[in-house]
Each structure stands twice: as C-alpha cells, then as structure tokens.
Scaffold this motif. Sequence first.
Motif, short mmCIF file in Angstrom:
data_model
loop_
_atom_site.label_atom_id
_atom_site.label_comp_id
_atom_site.label_asym_id
_atom_site.label_seq_id
_atom_site.Cartn_x
_atom_site.Cartn_y
_atom_site.Cartn_z
N LEU A 1 -3.64 3.04 -10.64
CA LEU A 1 -4.28 4.28 -10.18
C LEU A 1 -4.21 5.73 -10.86
O LEU A 1 -5.09 6.33 -10.75
CB LEU A 1 -3.66 4.13 -8.67
CG LEU A 1 -4.56 5.15 -7.68
CD1 LEU A 1 -6.05 4.86 -7.39
CD2 LEU A 1 -3.81 5.32 -6.31
N THR A 2 -2.92 5.87 -11.36
CA THR A 2 -2.45 7.06 -11.92
C THR A 2 -3.31 7.06 -12.96
O THR A 2 -4.01 8.42 -13.45
CB THR A 2 -1.09 7.32 -12.26
OG1 THR A 2 -0.42 7.10 -11.05
CG2 THR A 2 -0.83 8.67 -12.78
N PHE B 1 -7.50 9.59 7.22
CA PHE B 1 -6.24 8.78 6.99
C PHE B 1 -6.02 8.20 8.42
O PHE B 1 -5.82 6.98 8.20
CB PHE B 1 -5.29 9.76 6.42
CG PHE B 1 -3.94 9.20 6.63
CD1 PHE B 1 -3.52 8.17 5.62
CD2 PHE B 1 -3.04 9.47 7.55
CE1 PHE B 1 -2.20 7.68 5.74
CE2 PHE B 1 -1.84 9.09 7.74
CZ PHE B 1 -1.30 8.12 6.88
N ALA C 1 2.49 6.11 -7.13
CA ALA C 1 1.39 6.95 -7.90
C ALA C 1 1.61 8.15 -7.81
O ALA C 1 1.61 9.13 -8.83
CB ALA C 1 -0.05 6.56 -7.25
N ALA C 2 2.21 8.91 -6.63
CA ALA C 2 2.87 9.98 -6.34
C ALA C 2 3.93 10.35 -7.31
O ALA C 2 3.94 11.56 -7.82
CB ALA C 2 3.08 10.41 -4.98
N GLY D 1 0.29 1.11 -8.52
CA GLY D 1 0.27 2.81 -8.59
C GLY D 1 0.12 3.37 -9.98
O GLY D 1 -0.46 4.36 -10.23
N LEU E 1 2.51 1.65 -3.50
CA LEU E 1 1.32 1.90 -4.19
C LEU E 1 1.20 3.59 -4.45
O LEU E 1 1.22 4.25 -5.35
CB LEU E 1 0.08 1.42 -3.92
CG LEU E 1 -1.43 1.49 -4.85
CD1 LEU E 1 -2.02 0.66 -4.84
CD2 LEU E 1 -2.11 2.81 -4.64
N GLY E 2 0.97 4.15 -3.27
CA GLY E 2 0.92 5.42 -2.90
C GLY E 2 2.15 6.02 -3.42
O GLY E 2 2.04 7.31 -4.13
N LEU F 1 0.65 -1.23 0.02
CA LEU F 1 -0.13 -0.16 -0.16
C LEU F 1 0.84 1.21 0.03
O LEU F 1 0.51 2.31 -0.90
CB LEU F 1 -1.07 0.15 1.10
CG LEU F 1 -2.25 -0.95 1.00
CD1 LEU F 1 -2.92 -0.82 2.41
CD2 LEU F 1 -3.09 -0.44 -0.09
N PRO F 2 1.89 1.50 0.86
CA PRO F 2 2.69 2.52 0.98
C PRO F 2 3.44 2.72 -0.70
O PRO F 2 3.60 3.80 -0.90
CB PRO F 2 3.71 2.34 1.87
CG PRO F 2 3.00 1.49 2.87
CD PRO F 2 2.21 0.52 1.97
#
Length: 950
Positions: A376-377, A814, A42-43, A373, A38-39, A35-36
């Motif tokens: 998701l983008t 969050f 994606a960022a 990621g 992924l974030g 999950l991190p």
Amino acid sequence: MNGWLNSWRAAVRIARRDAWRFKGRSILVLAMIALPILGVSAADITIRSSQLTAEQSLTRDLGAADAQLSDAGYDGLPIYQSPDGKNKSLVNENASGQVMQDGNGPGVDVPAAVPAGAKTLKDSVGTGKVHTKYGLLDVDIRELKASDPMAAGIMELDRGHFPDAPDEVIATNAFLKTSGLHVGSSVSARDLATKYKIVGAYDLPGELKATQINALPGAFLTPLAKALKAAGRDGPGITSKYLVAVDGGFTWNMVKAVNAKSVVAHSRAVSLDPPADSEVPLFVKYPDWNRNYGGSTAEKAALLAVGATIVGLAMLEICLLAGPAFAVGARRSRRQLGLVGANGGDRRHIRAIVLSGGLVIGVVAAVVGTVLGLALTFALREPLEQYTGARFGGISVHPLELLGIGLLAILTGLLAAIVPAVVASRQSVLAALTGRRGIRHANRVLPVLGLAAVCLGVGIAVFGSMKTDNVLAVGGGSAIAELGIVALTPTLVGLFGRLGGWLPLSPRLALRDAVRNRGRTAPAVAAVLAAVAGTVAVATYTASSDLESRNGYQAQAPYGVVAVSIEREQGRDLDAVRAAVEKRFPVSSRADVSRVVVGKKTCSMYRSNPGCGRAEMVLPKANACPTDGPDADRKFSVAERRKLAKDWRCDRTYHSSAITTDSDVLIGDAGLLHALGIKDPGAEQALAAGHTVLFDKHYVEKNRLTFRIIEDSSKPVPEGQDPVGPLKSFPTYVAQDGTESYGVRAVMTPATAKAAGLQTVPFGSYFVNENAPSSKEQQALDDDLAKLGADPNLYVEEGYVSDNNIILLALTVFAGLVTIGAAGIATGLAQADAEPDLKTLAAIGADPRVRRTLSGFQCGVVAVMGVVLGSAAGVLPAIGLRKAEERQQLKFYQEALDRGWGGMGAAPHIPIVIPWSTLAALIVAVPLGAALLAALVTRSRTSLSRREAS
C-alpha cells in the motif's frame, strides 16, 4: 516438556485444519486483525520514509556542493553562527548594523570570502509577474545552472531538459498546472519583452507545490530588474547564495573565517559532524541558543500514555470483533472438541486448540497485514508525496518495528480467543456430542465493574477539565469511562430488548435474537461503540476548534467583495483600474472612496518627508484605558488590573481593513455602507445630514469626533506629548454596538470634508460581486492592470477557509465503514450461529424473504445500538478537552493581566460545538445503509440438511 510441546503441536495442527475447513469464518477474522496491522505498518513505513537522513536533507539544500554561503545582512560586520547556519549574531553586540533585505544596500561580496581554489555556483531567487494562459501570476524566478554537477539533487527533472541557452527556462509542475502552460510554451515577464521557451518540467523535492521558474544565471532576473527600474517599479527582490566545492570539505575553521567577513555558511561536513559547544563562539556567548526545546519529560510521558491508550483501545476493539468469531467457531466445532474430551483430553487441551486458532490467525494476519502495508505504501507513494508537498527519501523499512507490529497482531489473536477457549473448555462432553447449547447465564459481576468504571472515569474527566488543566487526566478518565460502557454493553443490550414490543415482527425477532445471544451481540455493539465514540470525540473537538478559528478570523470585507486602492500620483490610474475590475469580475455595484491629505504637497501615506502631513483621530483622555500608559504594572495592583480589564475603555479590538488610510476615515457616501453590508438607517440619515459615522465609540466625546491636523509629520514628537496641530471637530453618529464595519473606523461624506476645509484625493473602491472571483479571473485582471502600468492594492475577500470539513467527512466515512463492518460481522455470525433456526423456518414453509429481512434487521439492530451508545460516549472526552484547553488559556490570560502586559483584549472564549450533521449521518444513514447492505447480500433460500447423528 516434550509432552507439552507435542500437545501444543497437535493443537496448532487441529486449529490450522479447522481454519482451512471453514475458510469464510477464517477470512473474516483474518481481515479484522490484518486490516489494522495493514494500516499501522503502512503508517510506520510512510512516516519512516518521509523522515530524511541528514545526508538526504543536505543534498536537497546543497546539491553535491560542500557548503552554501550567503550574506549575513549586517553591513560587513563580523558575526557568530550556529553550526547549522540557522542562528547568527553580531560579534560586537553594541555595533549597529542595518539588515540588508531584498538586495538593497551595499551588502557583502560573498565570492571574495570563498577560500582560494574553491569552485562556486551562484544561486539567485527573486519574484515577478509572468504572463500565463489566464493573465498574470506571481512566481518565484530562480537562476541556477541546474545542469552543473554541483547542483545535482536540488532539482528533480521530470521531463524535457535543463536550460542550455539564455532564452530557455524550465518550470515546476505546480507552475505549469496553475498557469495553464506546458512544456514547449513561451513565457514572458511583465515589463520585459524577452520571451523564454519552457524546455522542461521539474520538481523541488522538498517543495512540490512551489510555483517556480528556473533560468541560466543572468538570463532572467538581471534584465527583469533593469526593466522594472526603467518602468519605475520595485525590483524583483533578488537574494543570492553561492554553492561552494572545496577539496577536503568546508571545515569549521573555514566557517569561522567567512563569519569574520559577515558571511553565513551552511557546511555539509559541519552539519554531519558538528563541533563541540565549547568550540562554537555563539553558544559560548549565548548558552541558551543551543538549548533543546523539545518536549519535556512530562509531555513525552503524556504522549506515550495517550499512544498506549489508543493502541489499547484499538486492540480491545479488534478483540471485541474477533472474539465472537472464535466463539461461534468453537460452538460449530463443539462435536470435535467433545470427541477430544471423550478420548481422554482434558480442559487444557481444549483451551489449547481454541487458543491455537487465535495463534494461527494472528500469525497469518501479521504476515498478510505487513506485506499489504508495504504494498500500500508503494502504491500510494506518489499521492502521499503530493499531499505532503515533499518527496520521500526512499521506502524505508525498519524490521524491528514491523516485527513489533506483527507481534501485536499475534497477541490480539490470542487475546480474542481467550474467552471462547475458557467457555469451550467448560462445556460437558455429553452436551458437546449431542449438540445441545446448554444454559448460558449472564455475568452479574461485569455490569457492576462497568458501572464503577463509568463513574470513576467520568469523575476523573470532569475533575481534570473543571479543576485542573491536565489534558492527560481528561483523556485517561474518558478512556476508563468508555471501557466501563463496554463492560455495561450486555446489560444495555438487554435494556434495548424492552423496545421489542413496539416493533413489527421482523425487527422484533431480530432484536430478541440479539438480546438472547448477548455473548455474540454485545462484543459487536461494543466494537461499533468504540469506533463511533472515537469518531464523535474527534469530530466534536474538530468542529469546536473550527468555530474558534472562524470566530477569530477577521474578514476585511464581506464575502466576495473586492477592494482596490491606489495612492501613487493622487490616484491618476484609478478610473482605468475600476474599469478593468468591472470588466473581469462579476460586479453588481461599486462604492468609491477618497482619503484625506494634509500638507503643502500631496504625499503618499505613512511617509514622513518634510512637507507631508496627516490627519489623525483624537482619543479623548476620558476614554483612554488607564493601563495603556507607561509603567502600568507599577501604577496598578493585580486586582486593579483585573478590574480594569472588564472596563469598556480597555475593551478595544484592532481590526485591519481592506482599504486603510493614515487618518482612519474613508471619504464616501451611503453606497460605502451598502458595500460593507451595514444596514443602519440611522447611519445613512447621519451621512445625509453631514455628520460623520463612527464605528469605534472610544473616539466620540459629546457626540463629536475630533481630528488633529498635523502639517508636517517629519517633525519629532517628544515622548509622552501629543503632536502639535489644530483640531477639527465633527458632529458624529455612533453606529450600533456589534455593527461589523470590517475594520473601517469612520465614514465622512465628500461634502462634509470640503466644508471643513479638508483636502481629499481619490483613493479606491469597493466592488460587490455576484460571486467570489475565481483564480483565472484574478490572473486576467492582473494582466489588464499590467497593461495599464498601474500597481494598485487589490484585496479579494474569500472568507474563512477550513479544511475541517474534509476531516469531518473522512471521520464519518471511517466510522460508517467500521460500523457497517462490525454490524455485518455480527450478522454473519448470527446467521452461522442460528443456522438451525433458519432451517427450521424454511422447513415449516416460511417465506424466503424472511431470511433476508431478518438478516437486514439483525445488522441494523447492532448498528443502531452501537451508534447510539457511541455517540453518547464520544461527546464526553471532547467537552472535557475543550474545557481543559479553556482553563489553560484563561490561566495565561490572567498571568498576562497580573504582569501588566498590554493589548490582551477580552478574555478567551473556547466554544463547544456538537457536530449534529455528523451525528445524524451516523445515527440514521449508517445503520440504514448497513441493514440494506446486509439484506442485499443475504441469500433468500437455504438448503435443508439431515439431522446429525447423536
């Protein structure tokens, strides 16, 4: 070497099979690490996609043209410019050229400066009011032949087609959404009879929120300008630029050639390949204009340190969550690990097997997180573009950066498995084969190190905030203190266990189980602590900054109050304007005001034409601030200036008002006080007695307010002298200190002004509304005012608008999700670790609800402990950062006083606010929700199994 590789190959194979056998636990750990990733991935992809290349940026500005030319605004005088066209200066700095604005003045014939043989395309922009579904709306009106190949890339056609005829326009999606119109509708401008058909919708790639209409050149702005001129109104403020296409590109020599004709050029070729600074006359003349104003080395180092701290804490949090999962997995596989030892394997082989589990999970998490990621983008590209108001240049993937993020996942998996690997390797083969848990001793060194880290971190943070203005010291000290609290978590969990005697049976069992198995509970509590601490820190800092901005906001009227003023032709249309406002807005009361006029003829405010005068309030010399005069820095020492800064005479704040007059006095009655929300019986009594009410005590002397009557404002006044004119003095009531007058300086009744021989004319009104008018109501009012032909100044007080409420809500959600997730993970691991105990309870006839209730309380206990500790730890860095910021502003304030800069006002105040609503949601709602969720998803019954053969 081959033996080492073979042992690791076997360890990885065992770990892979073990992960596949226990899919639930593997997916749990995989999700925590992925999950991190992924974030972050994606960022990274989003940020890189939003960063335009030089060619993409030029296409949005120039289309397919080679350059864009525009009037420099210096009356034809030659100029120097920077290669990007953003900076310019006169060649002869002593030449006095008046800057042309809104198309006024002679300007420059830009097409005449275009090189021979070049193609041009005119791009004009103006503003105007157009009729919408709800009324009138101010929009940008553009004239650009968007179908021309030279304009390709400036506008992004969404549907329909570009205009082909003079009576056709195309509108941005933002305009269609705001106006209530659609493709196929007709639109017209105020004072212009021509109706235009909307034949399509488009977006400006760099300004998705722009409300704009585009027509063919000469089809909209030119007739609108003529119509407005005929109606006696101001023009649409047309500014024109020219797109130029020339063979071989627009070179730097061409740029300098058009600069000699007072034309600025934005060239594609020059922007992509700028000349050396020595070839740019502007940089030769002003070397500082090409200075790099990016962050200093210290600032970059500070940002790098902060980023490394954030990444480190994030990895720590993941390890704290994933570590217990590997520990439970190792305990569930202790018989298998014992067989490895029984067959000749030593401790390093057992460590390799457990570490391989982290390696396998880390690799899979890196791949899954990166792929998700990217997906998701793609999925969120449109919402992200709408939120930022700009299109991406495209999905930009940087493999090396994504590889680094993936390696971070692998490293995290390995770090999370280190402690379980060491613990598993130390257990005896006999205890592993018989299934005995053994005796777990508490670590006595870790609490000492944690306490030392807390003391050190708090000391650094306090020193950084109270003795210096170093934000990095505050952040670093807070991070060290938080790490110390994490190290203290097992001890703190044990202290929580003392509360068990006060609790009922089920929560007491859950708390004692959590305390007994601190190796499983403490990491989960620490993970919740870290997440909540960060959330509370950001929420506290955001709430404090929001209060500072709210305190700095100057409302020009009470919330929802509407102010209207009109000075043209002595307010001839004022009655009709008042009726229109009362028709469209939910008005509950109205207060009319007038203004004082002086001179042989009635003139508009702020005009210094011959025959136009004014009345101005006189500041008594005894009340003037000594440092306001010229050469104050030489007349007073630093100590004297600091002392005078606290003098009441120098404590003056300038507040703008919704209705402003040149005399700073409004002619009205007690209704004006009510409209402004002023509840002062003394002020009402003063007005009734014919006195003037004053809200600025600096202008009163011996309970009287004095006006100077200046018959002709056009006459120059020598420097250092007061204007010439008779004085009129009025008995005055000074309002109570702290009275909010919303910028109104003084109020005088019509009778008082008439008795003093002052001439007044109607000027405006304040309207008190039951609620703030909506955008649709304001558009409807604009339409009514357009029909009247009036052009009043309209102000609607909407109050301070903050986006921080959304930020606080997002932070709470969050932290809540992380808390529930961490508590749920700890509960799941507790159930897996305590499965034999639950089966024993079932075997002796315990109620099936005991399992569900115990699960809920186990989850709630972990959440409560983490949230309470995190809330306490998160307040420290926020307070420290605010204190450091206060020291920075005070330092600047003192420096301004020392240098004699005027108008500094009062010393800065940096408030600190604890977001109690966010803390309440975290401390109460989140643990309760986590407990209920855990109870709902837990099965009440469990199946009995045979005892394993020893």
